[in-house]
Scaffold this motif. Sequence first.
Motif, short mmCIF file in Angstrom:
data_model
loop_
_atom_site.label_atom_id
_atom_site.label_comp_id
_atom_site.label_asym_id
_atom_site.label_seq_id
_atom_site.Cartn_x
_atom_site.Cartn_y
_atom_site.Cartn_z
N UNK A 194 9.86 -1.10 -3.68
CA UNK A 194 9.12 -2.45 -3.47
C UNK A 194 8.04 -2.99 -3.92
N UNK A 195 8.09 -3.95 -3.77
CA UNK A 195 6.73 -4.79 -5.13
C UNK A 195 6.68 -5.89 -3.48
N UNK A 196 4.94 -5.75 -3.62
CA UNK A 196 4.91 -7.68 -3.17
C UNK A 196 3.97 -8.07 -3.64
N UNK A 197 4.09 -9.37 -4.58
CA UNK A 197 3.70 -10.04 -5.91
C UNK A 197 3.36 -11.36 -5.24
N UNK A 198 1.27 -11.87 -5.38
CA UNK A 198 0.58 -12.19 -4.79
C UNK A 198 0.26 -13.02 -6.17
N UNK A 199 0.33 -14.60 -5.15
CA UNK A 199 -0.29 -15.43 -6.78
C UNK A 199 -0.34 -16.73 -6.93
N UNK A 216 9.56 -8.15 -4.29
CA UNK A 216 10.62 -8.25 -5.29
C UNK A 216 10.83 -6.17 -5.76
N UNK A 217 12.93 -5.77 -5.89
CA UNK A 217 12.82 -4.97 -5.50
C UNK A 217 12.92 -4.03 -7.30
N UNK A 218 11.38 -3.93 -6.93
CA UNK A 218 11.18 -3.62 -8.41
C UNK A 218 11.93 -2.13 -8.91
N UNK A 219 12.31 -1.50 -8.40
CA UNK A 219 13.98 -0.05 -8.37
C UNK A 219 14.47 -0.53 -9.32
N UNK A 220 14.65 -2.10 -9.38
CA UNK A 220 16.37 -2.34 -9.95
C UNK A 220 15.73 -3.58 -10.76
N UNK A 256 0.87 -1.04 0.09
CA UNK A 256 0.17 0.31 0.44
C UNK A 256 1.43 1.05 -0.30
N UNK A 257 1.84 0.91 0.75
CA UNK A 257 2.76 2.80 0.49
C UNK A 257 3.64 2.29 -0.29
N UNK A 258 3.88 1.34 -1.07
CA UNK A 258 4.65 1.84 -2.09
C UNK A 258 4.05 1.95 -3.42
N UNK A 259 2.81 2.12 -2.99
CA UNK A 259 1.94 2.57 -4.79
C UNK A 259 1.85 3.92 -3.78
#
Length: 567
Positions: A387-392, A401-405, A306-309
């Motif tokens: 950062x991003x949190x992935x689910x599935x 995942x460190x989406x910035x990298x 939530x904070x990442x978004x």
Amino acid sequence: MELNLRRFIQEGINLLSENAKSGMERAPHRSLLRANGLSDREINKPWVGVVNSFNEIIPGHNHLRKITDAVKQGVIEGGGTPFEFPTIGVCDGIAMNHQGMKYSLPSRELIADSIEIMAKGHQFDALVMVPNCDKIVPGMLMAAGRLNIPTVIVSGGPMMAGHWKGKRVDLKTVFEGVGAVAAGKMEEEELRDLELYACPGSGSCSGMFTANTMNCITEALGMGLPGNGTIPAVMGSRIALARKAGLQVMELLEKDIRPRDIIVRESVENAIAVDMALGGSTNTVLHIPAVAHAAGVEIDLNLFDRISRQIPHLCSMSPGGEHFIEDLYYAGGIQAVMKVLAEADKLNLDLITVTGTDLRANLAEAEVKDEEVIRPYNNPYHQEGGLAILKGNLAPRGSVVKQSAVADEMMQHTGPARVFDSEEEANELIMAGKIVEGDVVVIRYEGPQGGPGMREMLSPTSALAGMGLDKSVALLTDGRFSGASRGSSIGHISPEAASKGPIAAVKEGDIIEIDIPARSLNLKISDEELKERIANLKEVKSKVEDGYLVRYSESVDSADTGAVFKR
């Protein structure tokens, strides 16, 4: 300034050390203290434990005697009696890619436990803790939350960047050089030369890796003084900061300001916001929940997402960017980053910190001095946090995942699984050139319980980057990644394989779909087939039979909890 003991007596504030030194019954205790050369005056003052994680193998810690000496000077100046004691530390770089890495994350709990034992056993009134590297910082913060006596954290500071062939380099550059040699893109003699210049001296490795991320987080959380995260280890101002920390803990003791007054949900949210703006290490998703948990604040992975978004990525730091911690220091440091977020109304400013004042007062004079290092809020490097949190169906309880990298072309990726049951197996095939563009490398049974110890995967990620495959190959694991990792590296997959999580059911060649913007991670098989595969999984024998890791694997919870010990 000396602590006003008269006020303590008048207001009935109890010094814990009185339990170990006051009254006729404590004559034996005082006798032992006199064996240390202490006078009545020193015995009667408040006792301040000074935790020194010095050792001679970690470059981030080999200078901490000097830092600790400065802390003790500050404590004495403030009217306390300092008692220095040690704790352990593991260098993640030296422990990488062999059995030693199994002990890195587990050391966090031992550090917290050892500090608790020393502080409780000797009835210290306050603590100053001197960490610097990866698991030592969160271990100390966890101890502070548990003990809840006045505490200041002061780190040893970051290493300066290295210089090689006209460019700045760091430890990540050396790890990637290994992959470049394996791919025929660099000569071994060049790698040897790079090795000589990448890590020039004392301090925590110079990028926004786990150690520096956690030192910056400590400052953002309010448990470290301004400058804690970014003043380089080699600077005199680092010594001055340590002396100030010793003095400041006496003020906290007098004002009765404790860690649980500072580590509250709002300050944890502030720390995560700063983490997202910095593009910090994925390991913060383990450590921040563990620190919060120790302080009685419960959070989950959804809070990070939530904070990442909501928070843009303002600082492009190594390993994903070109800047180093020294650049962030000269640009205004963490206080300047927080000033940008505060002006955008993204921080709670009514929170007490170890300065003894609130965050609003701390930020009054903060200033951004380089808008390329700390971008304006409306001109970020990325619109979302680091950062991003992935689910599935492959990670029902989450992954990180460190989406910035991650390169733009890998934000969405679909490819065949290449499945390995250990890091060593994967690294062998990567170095042999057996992984090709489009593959999704899956490394499992490396989680907190299954590893045991949840090893970092810097060697495989760096090898892929050095081979030029970080823009075409993804890597998934129930283990974790170094803060120095870059590329589509997705870790902390929960439940882990050892708990019969879905990652244990992946077969060679299965198609895996990654969609970072959509926050999804899925194995492209039917729900029925996935359930059948999981039901048919066999029990896997533990990789260890004795020692601390057996006890650790039996006690530790999954990565999505912060890998804390089960209640």
